[in-house]
Every structure is written in C-alpha cells, then in structure tokens.
Design a protein around this motif. Sequence first.
Motif, short mmCIF file in Angstrom:
data_model
loop_
_atom_site.label_atom_id
_atom_site.label_comp_id
_atom_site.label_asym_id
_atom_site.label_seq_id
_atom_site.Cartn_x
_atom_site.Cartn_y
_atom_site.Cartn_z
N LEU A 21 0.83 -1.21 0.00
CA LEU A 21 0.00 0.00 0.00
C LEU A 21 0.86 1.26 0.00
O LEU A 21 0.55 2.23 -0.71
CB LEU A 21 -0.94 0.00 1.20
N VAL A 22 1.92 1.26 0.78
CA VAL A 22 2.80 2.43 0.83
C VAL A 22 3.46 2.64 -0.53
O VAL A 22 3.59 3.77 -0.99
CB VAL A 22 3.84 2.27 1.96
N ARG A 23 3.85 1.56 -1.18
CA ARG A 23 4.47 1.70 -2.50
C ARG A 23 3.50 2.26 -3.53
O ARG A 23 3.91 2.90 -4.50
CB ARG A 23 5.00 0.36 -2.98
N MET A 24 2.21 2.02 -3.36
CA MET A 24 1.22 2.53 -4.32
C MET A 24 0.75 3.93 -3.96
O MET A 24 0.57 4.77 -4.83
CB MET A 24 0.01 1.59 -4.36
N ILE A 25 0.54 4.18 -2.68
CA ILE A 25 -0.08 5.44 -2.26
C ILE A 25 0.94 6.56 -2.12
O ILE A 25 0.68 7.70 -2.51
CB ILE A 25 -0.85 5.23 -0.93
N PHE A 26 2.11 6.30 -1.58
CA PHE A 26 3.11 7.33 -1.30
C PHE A 26 3.51 8.12 -2.55
O PHE A 26 3.53 9.36 -2.51
CB PHE A 26 4.34 6.71 -0.63
N PRO A 27 3.81 7.48 -3.68
CA PRO A 27 4.15 8.28 -4.88
C PRO A 27 3.01 9.18 -5.35
O PRO A 27 3.24 10.30 -5.80
CB PRO A 27 4.47 7.22 -5.93
N ALA A 28 1.77 8.71 -5.21
CA ALA A 28 0.63 9.54 -5.62
C ALA A 28 0.51 10.77 -4.72
O ALA A 28 0.23 11.87 -5.19
CB ALA A 28 -0.65 8.71 -5.59
N VAL A 29 0.72 10.59 -3.42
CA VAL A 29 0.64 11.72 -2.48
C VAL A 29 1.75 12.72 -2.79
O VAL A 29 1.53 13.93 -2.80
CB VAL A 29 0.74 11.20 -1.03
N ILE A 30 2.94 12.24 -3.05
CA ILE A 30 4.07 13.13 -3.37
C ILE A 30 3.81 13.87 -4.67
O ILE A 30 4.05 15.09 -4.77
CB ILE A 30 5.38 12.31 -3.45
N ARG A 31 3.30 13.18 -5.70
CA ARG A 31 2.99 13.85 -6.97
C ARG A 31 1.95 14.94 -6.77
O ARG A 31 2.07 16.04 -7.33
CB ARG A 31 2.47 12.82 -7.97
N ASN A 32 0.95 14.66 -5.95
CA ASN A 32 -0.10 15.64 -5.68
C ASN A 32 0.48 16.86 -4.96
O ASN A 32 0.16 18.01 -5.30
CB ASN A 32 -1.20 14.99 -4.85
N ALA A 33 1.33 16.63 -3.98
CA ALA A 33 1.93 17.74 -3.22
C ALA A 33 2.80 18.61 -4.12
O ALA A 33 2.74 19.83 -4.08
CB ALA A 33 2.74 17.20 -2.05
N PHE A 34 3.63 17.96 -4.96
CA PHE A 34 4.48 18.74 -5.86
C PHE A 34 3.66 19.47 -6.91
O PHE A 34 4.00 20.58 -7.32
CB PHE A 34 5.51 17.84 -6.54
N GLY A 35 2.55 18.88 -7.36
CA GLY A 35 1.67 19.56 -8.31
C GLY A 35 1.07 20.82 -7.70
O GLY A 35 1.00 21.86 -8.35
N ASN A 36 0.64 20.71 -6.42
CA ASN A 36 0.09 21.89 -5.75
C ASN A 36 1.14 22.98 -5.59
O ASN A 36 0.85 24.16 -5.79
CB ASN A 36 -0.46 21.50 -4.38
N MET A 37 2.36 22.60 -5.22
CA MET A 37 3.42 23.60 -5.08
C MET A 37 3.74 24.26 -6.41
O MET A 37 3.99 25.46 -6.47
CB MET A 37 4.68 22.95 -4.50
N GLN A 38 3.71 23.48 -7.49
CA GLN A 38 3.99 24.03 -8.81
C GLN A 38 2.91 25.02 -9.22
O GLN A 38 3.19 26.08 -9.78
CB GLN A 38 4.10 22.90 -9.83
N LYS A 39 1.64 24.70 -8.93
CA LYS A 39 0.55 25.62 -9.25
C LYS A 39 0.70 26.93 -8.48
O LYS A 39 0.49 28.01 -9.03
CB LYS A 39 -0.80 24.98 -8.92
N GLN A 40 1.05 26.84 -7.20
CA GLN A 40 1.24 28.04 -6.39
C GLN A 40 2.38 28.90 -6.93
O GLN A 40 2.28 30.12 -6.99
CB GLN A 40 1.51 27.67 -4.94
N ALA A 41 3.47 28.26 -7.34
CA ALA A 41 4.60 29.00 -7.89
C ALA A 41 4.21 29.70 -9.19
O ALA A 41 4.60 30.84 -9.44
CB ALA A 41 5.78 28.06 -8.12
#
Length: 84
Positions: A21-41
């Motif tokens: 579960l961590v291998r599947m969920i963790f990358p998606a959470v990280i991608r989402n967080a980086f996407g939000n930071m990129q939108k803010q920038a």
Amino acid sequence: MGYILNFLLIAIIVLWVIRLLVRMIFPAVIRNAFGNMQKQAQQQQQQRSNRPEGSISIDYMPQKDKKKGNADKLGDFVDYEEVK
C-alpha cells in the motif's frame, strides 16, 4: 507453538500488505503535493508579471512601538573619558 507460528504468519502478511500500500499510495501523495506547489509557484509568477517593472509592493509592515519614543525613561547619559 502453533500460536507463535500463526502470529508470525499474520504479522508477515500484514507488514507485506502495508508495504504494498505504501508503494502505491506514497508516490501519488508526493505527486499531488508537488503539483500543488507548482501551481502556487505559477500563480505567484503570474502575479509578479502583471505588475509594471520597477513597482514596489510591501507585504508586511510591523507596527510601531510607542515605547521607543520615550527617551526620558531610558536612563541617564554618562560621559565617557578614557583613562590611561
């Protein structure tokens, strides 16, 4: 002895499932967080580009303390003479 083997088998299966579960969920959470930071920038960059060049904006101004203006309460001034 059977209880220990059952416990170990269940513990291994639970840990294996958590690992998957961590291998599947963790990358998606990280991608989402980086996407939000990129939108803010990008939004901040657009806000900066909309202003004319050379304009100044102040984001924060500290409040002035009234205590700094009272020089009478700071104490007495003593002249300093160097003694050799």
